[in-house]
Design a protein around this motif. Structure first.
Motif, PDB file in Angstrom:
ATOM      1  N   ALA A  53       0.968  -2.013  -0.421  1.00 26.43           N
ATOM      2  CA  ALA A  53      -0.265   0.270   0.279  1.00 26.43           C
ATOM      3  C   ALA A  53       1.171   1.032   0.203  1.00 26.43           C
ATOM      4  O   ALA A  53       0.496   2.226  -0.716  1.00 26.43           O
ATOM      5  CB  ALA A  53      -0.953  -0.044   0.927  1.00 26.43           C
ATOM      6  N   ALA A  54       1.797   1.819   0.798  1.00 26.77           N
ATOM      7  CA  ALA A  54       2.711   2.509   0.873  1.00 26.77           C
ATOM      8  C   ALA A  54       3.672   2.293  -0.380  1.00 26.77           C
ATOM      9  O   ALA A  54       4.005   3.526  -0.874  1.00 26.77           O
ATOM     10  CB  ALA A  54       3.496   2.366   2.049  1.00 26.77           C
ATOM     11  N   PHE A  55       4.385   1.831  -1.161  1.00 30.02           N
ATOM     12  CA  PHE A  55       4.877   1.155  -2.452  1.00 30.02           C
ATOM     13  C   PHE A  55       3.891   2.497  -3.407  1.00 30.02           C
ATOM     14  O   PHE A  55       4.218   3.285  -4.663  1.00 30.02           O
ATOM     15  CB  PHE A  55       5.084   0.101  -2.612  1.00 30.02           C
ATOM     16  N   GLU A  56       2.372   2.451  -3.687  1.00 31.07           N
ATOM     17  CA  GLU A  56       1.441   2.790  -3.757  1.00 31.07           C
ATOM     18  C   GLU A  56       1.379   4.155  -3.775  1.00 31.07           C
ATOM     19  O   GLU A  56       1.495   5.001  -4.612  1.00 31.07           O
ATOM     20  CB  GLU A  56       0.290   1.767  -4.558  1.00 31.07           C
ATOM     21  N   ALA A  57       1.464   4.531  -2.451  1.00 26.33           N
ATOM     22  CA  ALA A  57       0.872   5.820  -2.509  1.00 26.33           C
ATOM     23  C   ALA A  57       1.848   6.782  -1.744  1.00 26.33           C
ATOM     24  O   ALA A  57       1.669   7.801  -2.273  1.00 26.33           O
ATOM     25  CB  ALA A  57      -0.013   5.631  -0.610  1.00 26.33           C
ATOM     26  N   ALA A  58       2.837   6.478  -1.423  1.00 20.43           N
ATOM     27  CA  ALA A  58       3.931   7.172  -1.193  1.00 20.43           C
ATOM     28  C   ALA A  58       4.630   8.257  -2.435  1.00 20.43           C
ATOM     29  O   ALA A  58       5.027   9.554  -2.244  1.00 20.43           O
ATOM     30  CB  ALA A  58       5.524   6.969  -1.212  1.00 20.43           C
ATOM     31  N   GLY A  59       4.060   8.196  -3.873  1.00 17.42           N
ATOM     32  CA  GLY A  59       3.930   8.948  -5.031  1.00 17.42           C
ATOM     33  C   GLY A  59       2.893   9.303  -5.039  1.00 17.42           C
ATOM     34  O   GLY A  59       3.217  10.188  -6.266  1.00 17.42           O
ATOM     35  N   ASP A  60       1.945   9.470  -4.506  1.00 12.57           N
ATOM     36  CA  ASP A  60       1.161  10.371  -4.664  1.00 12.57           C
ATOM     37  C   ASP A  60       0.636  11.091  -3.868  1.00 12.57           C
ATOM     38  O   ASP A  60       0.397  11.092  -2.581  1.00 12.57           O
ATOM     39  CB  ASP A  60      -0.671   8.673  -4.847  1.00 12.57           C
ATOM     40  N   PRO A  61       0.806  12.416  -5.030  1.00 11.79           N
ATOM     41  CA  PRO A  61       0.552  13.652  -3.645  1.00 11.79           C
ATOM     42  C   PRO A  61      -0.705  13.777  -2.879  1.00 11.79           C
ATOM     43  O   PRO A  61      -0.908  14.573  -2.735  1.00 11.79           O
ATOM     44  CB  PRO A  61       0.694  14.714  -4.702  1.00 11.79           C
ATOM     45  N   ASP A  62      -1.767  12.919  -3.227  1.00 10.28           N
ATOM     46  CA  ASP A  62      -2.973  13.018  -3.307  1.00 10.28           C
ATOM     47  C   ASP A  62      -3.125  12.683  -2.230  1.00 10.28           C
ATOM     48  O   ASP A  62      -3.827  11.915  -0.924  1.00 10.28           O
ATOM     49  CB  ASP A  62      -4.390  12.798  -4.480  1.00 10.28           C
TER      50      ASP A  62
END
Length: 290
Positions: free
Chosen positions: A150-159
């Motif tokens: 989950a963090a791999f996907e979310a860390a680069g997402d500014p939202d």
């Protein structure tokens, strides 16, 4: 000018970092890679597995502090950085409900936030963790897999998690294979062939009886020169490791000759790479510049 490469290893408990991928980490540290271990829980509910320390009331009463000291010692031996995510060990359930407030029961969106924050601070190019079965089905290992992906996907997402730092997108995530059954079989066969006692016969028999299959690994990191560092780090977790146990019954020279690698499974990559690999940073080094 090439930017310093960074590797993050996400583990469930103190001692996991020394039994899964430790020689690889020590090798990368020696090569100048910045390595950070993220430890999800304090290991508070871990059993005291070293028979020489069982029954010591001071250890039992202060297990949280003891395991932190052990982690500090292992970190120094490996040469890595280390950060606690602050969750509470879930223990290994034996038919009982998981204890309230434990790591495995934290809602995923909430549990992933500290790791997203740490990823954005450390900015790793590569992350290692466990597969969806946790490597073995401990609830904390399974939860570690969930929050890492989950963090791999979310860390680069500014939202996503906008209050948790500036976005950073890791480029690859791997599952570590720890003590793979393929490795165990090869070491067992070598020992038997050379008339030496093998600690793995029963382990292999149970595996075969249960009809288990092993996952495919994609990446072998040559790290035999750091097996001694791995073992010293593992022994630093003295409450968890029996120095006379099966981990240490195969001589290092045999391990180095017969199986000189640690294995990983490439789970996701945002860069082109050609399988099989011999480097966790394959496809990255030439692409990262200041």
């Amino acid at each position: 000018m090439t930017e310093q490469l960074r590797l993050m290893a996400v583990h469930a408990h103190p001692d996991d970092e020394s039994s899964k991928g430790a020689a690889s980490m020590a090798k990368y540290v020696a090569q100048g890679v910045d390595v950070l271990v993220a430890t999800c829980t304090g290991g508070e509910r871990g059993s005291i597995l070293n028979p020489k320390l069982q029954g010591d009331p001071k250890i039992a009463a202060n297990i949280h502090e003891v395991r932190r000291r052990e982690m500090d010692a292992a970190r120094e031996i490996l040469g890595v950085q280390q950060a606690w995510l602050g969750f509470v060990d879930s223990g290994m359930p034996e038919g009982d409900p998981l204890p309230a407030g434990c790591f495995a029961l934290v809602p995923l969106e909430k549990a992933a936030e500290p790791l997203v924050r740490l990823i954005r601070q450390f900015r790793p190019h590569v992350i290692t963790t466990y597969d969806e079965n946790g490597g073995y089905p401990h609830p904390d290992h399974i939860m570690t897999h969930k929050i890492t992906m989950a963090a791999f996907e979310a860390a680069g997402d500014p939202d996503a998690y906008p209050e948790s730092g500036q976005p950073w997108q890791p480029l690859k995530v791997y599952y570590n294979h720890g003590m793979s059954m393929a490795r165990i079989r090869v070491l067992h066969a070598y020992l038997v062939e050379h008339g030496q006692e093998s600690p793995f016969g029963e382990w292999i028999a149970v595996w075969d009886e249960d009809g288990l299959t092993e996952r495919e690994f994609t990446t072998r990191v040559q790290c035999a020169d750091w097996f001694d560092v791995r073992d010293r780090a593992l022994l630093a977790h003295s409450t968890q490791i029996d120095p006379d146990g099966p981990w240490f019954r195969v001589p290092l020279d045999v391990q180095r000759e017969v199986w000189p690698t640690e294995e990983y499974e490439l789970a996701h990559s945002l860069v082109d790479t050609r399988l099989p690999e011999d480097d966790l940073f394959a496809g990255i080094t030439a692409d990262i510049t200041v």
